[in-house]
Design a protein around this motif. Structure first.
Motif, PDB file in Angstrom:
ATOM      1  N   LEU A   1       3.668 -10.300  11.921  1.00  0.00           N
ATOM      2  CA  LEU A   1       4.761 -10.812  12.746  1.00  0.00           C
ATOM      3  C   LEU A   1       4.284 -11.086  14.174  1.00  0.00           C
ATOM      4  O   LEU A   1       4.658 -12.102  14.779  1.00  0.00           O
ATOM      5  CB  LEU A   1       5.923  -9.817  12.754  1.00  0.00           C
ATOM      6  CG  LEU A   1       6.676  -9.654  11.433  1.00  0.00           C
ATOM      7  CD1 LEU A   1       7.733  -8.557  11.549  1.00  0.00           C
ATOM      8  CD2 LEU A   1       7.330 -10.973  11.014  1.00  0.00           C
ATOM      9  N   PHE A   2       3.474 -10.194  14.709  1.00  0.00           N
ATOM     10  CA  PHE A   2       2.921 -10.412  16.051  1.00  0.00           C
ATOM     11  C   PHE A   2       2.029 -11.645  16.085  1.00  0.00           C
ATOM     12  O   PHE A   2       2.116 -12.462  17.013  1.00  0.00           O
ATOM     13  CB  PHE A   2       2.145  -9.175  16.496  1.00  0.00           C
ATOM     14  CG  PHE A   2       1.305  -9.392  17.726  1.00  0.00           C
ATOM     15  CD1 PHE A   2       1.862  -9.934  18.882  1.00  0.00           C
ATOM     16  CD2 PHE A   2      -0.044  -9.061  17.738  1.00  0.00           C
ATOM     17  CE1 PHE A   2       1.084 -10.140  20.023  1.00  0.00           C
ATOM     18  CE2 PHE A   2      -0.821  -9.260  18.867  1.00  0.00           C
ATOM     19  CZ  PHE A   2      -0.260  -9.812  20.006  1.00  0.00           C
ATOM     20  N   ALA A   3       1.183 -11.808  15.071  1.00  0.00           N
ATOM     21  CA  ALA A   3       0.286 -12.962  15.025  1.00  0.00           C
ATOM     22  C   ALA A   3       1.062 -14.271  14.942  1.00  0.00           C
ATOM     23  O   ALA A   3       0.718 -15.253  15.614  1.00  0.00           O
ATOM     24  CB  ALA A   3      -0.666 -12.833  13.831  1.00  0.00           C
ATOM     25  N   VAL A   4       2.122 -14.283  14.158  1.00  0.00           N
ATOM     26  CA  VAL A   4       2.939 -15.501  14.026  1.00  0.00           C
ATOM     27  C   VAL A   4       3.651 -15.819  15.340  1.00  0.00           C
ATOM     28  O   VAL A   4       3.637 -16.960  15.816  1.00  0.00           O
ATOM     29  CB  VAL A   4       3.964 -15.340  12.881  1.00  0.00           C
ATOM     30  CG1 VAL A   4       4.958 -16.505  12.879  1.00  0.00           C
ATOM     31  CG2 VAL A   4       3.261 -15.259  11.535  1.00  0.00           C
ATOM     32  N   ALA A   5       4.282 -14.793  15.937  1.00  0.00           N
ATOM     33  CA  ALA A   5       4.972 -15.002  17.213  1.00  0.00           C
ATOM     34  C   ALA A   5       4.004 -15.455  18.294  1.00  0.00           C
ATOM     35  O   ALA A   5       4.304 -16.362  19.085  1.00  0.00           O
ATOM     36  CB  ALA A   5       5.692 -13.718  17.637  1.00  0.00           C
ATOM     37  N   LEU A   6       2.822 -14.841  18.327  1.00  0.00           N
ATOM     38  CA  LEU A   6       1.826 -15.209  19.328  1.00  0.00           C
ATOM     39  C   LEU A   6       1.342 -16.642  19.125  1.00  0.00           C
ATOM     40  O   LEU A   6       1.126 -17.373  20.102  1.00  0.00           O
ATOM     41  CB  LEU A   6       0.644 -14.240  19.279  1.00  0.00           C
ATOM     42  CG  LEU A   6      -0.479 -14.488  20.294  1.00  0.00           C
ATOM     43  CD1 LEU A   6       0.057 -14.403  21.715  1.00  0.00           C
ATOM     44  CD2 LEU A   6      -1.618 -13.489  20.090  1.00  0.00           C
ATOM     45  N   ALA A   7       1.188 -17.052  17.876  1.00  0.00           N
ATOM     46  CA  ALA A   7       0.756 -18.425  17.601  1.00  0.00           C
ATOM     47  C   ALA A   7       1.769 -19.429  18.155  1.00  0.00           C
ATOM     48  O   ALA A   7       1.390 -20.424  18.783  1.00  0.00           O
ATOM     49  CB  ALA A   7       0.574 -18.622  16.099  1.00  0.00           C
ATOM     50  N   PHE A   8       3.047 -19.154  17.945  1.00  0.00           N
ATOM     51  CA  PHE A   8       4.080 -20.051  18.484  1.00  0.00           C
ATOM     52  C   PHE A   8       4.109 -20.001  20.008  1.00  0.00           C
ATOM     53  O   PHE A   8       4.308 -21.016  20.680  1.00  0.00           O
ATOM     54  CB  PHE A   8       5.456 -19.676  17.914  1.00  0.00           C
ATOM     55  CG  PHE A   8       5.713 -20.226  16.542  1.00  0.00           C
ATOM     56  CD1 PHE A   8       6.076 -21.547  16.367  1.00  0.00           C
ATOM     57  CD2 PHE A   8       5.585 -19.418  15.413  1.00  0.00           C
ATOM     58  CE1 PHE A   8       6.312 -22.072  15.113  1.00  0.00           C
ATOM     59  CE2 PHE A   8       5.817 -19.925  14.139  1.00  0.00           C
ATOM     60  CZ  PHE A   8       6.179 -21.256  13.991  1.00  0.00           C
ATOM     61  N   GLN A   9       3.911 -18.796  20.560  1.00  0.00           N
ATOM     62  CA  GLN A   9       3.876 -18.654  22.017  1.00  0.00           C
ATOM     63  C   GLN A   9       2.718 -19.449  22.616  1.00  0.00           C
ATOM     64  O   GLN A   9       2.874 -20.131  23.641  1.00  0.00           O
ATOM     65  CB  GLN A   9       3.752 -17.170  22.383  1.00  0.00           C
ATOM     66  CG  GLN A   9       3.430 -16.877  23.838  1.00  0.00           C
ATOM     67  CD  GLN A   9       4.534 -17.254  24.810  1.00  0.00           C
ATOM     68  OE1 GLN A   9       5.695 -17.367  24.438  1.00  0.00           O
ATOM     69  NE2 GLN A   9       4.171 -17.453  26.063  1.00  0.00           N
TER      70      GLN A   9
END
Length: 261
Positions: A64-72
């Motif tokens: 979840l962190f990796a996905v959110a960070l990718a969008f960020q």
């Protein structure tokens, strides 16, 4: 030809808008400290209350962190909802990094605190060597943003290790730990506003300290009285603080852009 006042103002606004992190205000610190509390109670809720187990919880939050960070990272400008979602996820994931070292690998909390301190200092050293600044007012390139989030991750892991080390390892207790770290944060604010200490240094010191402060508050609220807490439970504490964070992020999303940046 010298640009007009309006053109200069537009250029300033454009450069500010390209910065990928929010302006540091009182609301920033409130949301940040609440996110640290959610990191502590949320990790406990998924791991223990829902019986995910430490390994599954770490894998889930890491994804979840990796996905959110990718969008960020892909975003062209600061978006309150995306930024703070990433902060909440990195808060939980950073907590779990320390929990894995402590519970699965039996690494002493003092050693974890030392290791994450070294990792954070190394991140700052490389960041400064490459960019000549550690200011969050200049997170306006992909490389700077990567350094920024690496530092954020290590501050959360370090804060968890240091907070647990004092509260549990040294038997200081959750309430006393919260008072200690809260007092240190107040001291940083005092030196910044009274003695005009360096803004960048004060920001990062306070950012590190808010993690163990929030973690101590989270444990104080959620842990049973037999363990030195108030016994409200991880579920209740997580829901309350998540609701408050969501409300404040909605507010930030609705106010004029100039106030967000």
């Amino acid at each position: 030809m010298k640009p007009s006042t309006s053109e200069a103002a537009m250029d300033t606004d454009a450069r500010l808008w390209l910065n990928k992190v929010p302006q540091v205000t009182v609301l920033f610190w409130i949301i940040k400290m609440m996110s640290t509390t959610v990191g502590e109670t949320g990790a406990d809720f998924l791991n223990a209350d829902l019986n995910f187990g430490l390994g599954a919880t770490t894998a889930l939050m890491g994804i979840l962190f990796a996905v959110a960070l990718a969008f960020q990272l892909r975003a062209r400008r600061y978006a309150p909802s995306l930024y703070w979602l990433t902060v909440v996820f990195v808060s939980v994931f950073g907590t779990l990094l320390t929990d894995n070292l402590t519970d699965r690998l039996n690494v002493p909390l003092a050693a974890s605190t030392a290791c994450f301190s070294i990792a954070l200092m190394a991140t700052f050293a490389i960041w400064y060597a490459q960019e000549k600044t550690l200011s969050i007012l200049s997170i306006d390139s992909p490389r700077r943003e990567l350094f920024y989030w690496a530092a954020i991750l290590f501050t959360f892991a370090l804060g968890t290790a240091a907070g647990d080390w004092l509260a549990e390892g040294l038997n200081l207790g959750y309430a006393n730990s919260a008072l200690l770290f809260g007092g240190l944060i107040a001291a940083v604010a005092f030196f910044r506003y009274i003695f005009k200490a360096d803004a960048v240094a004060c920001f990062w010191i306070a950012y590190v300290l808010t993690r163990p402060f929030g973690a101590s508050c989270g444990d104080l609220l959620s842990q049973p009285a037999s363990s030195g807490g108030l016994g409200f439970g991880a579920i209740e504490a997580s829901i309350v603080f998540l609701a408050l964070i969501i409300g404040m992020v909605i507010y930030l999303s609705l106010v004029p852009k100039r106030l967000n940046q």
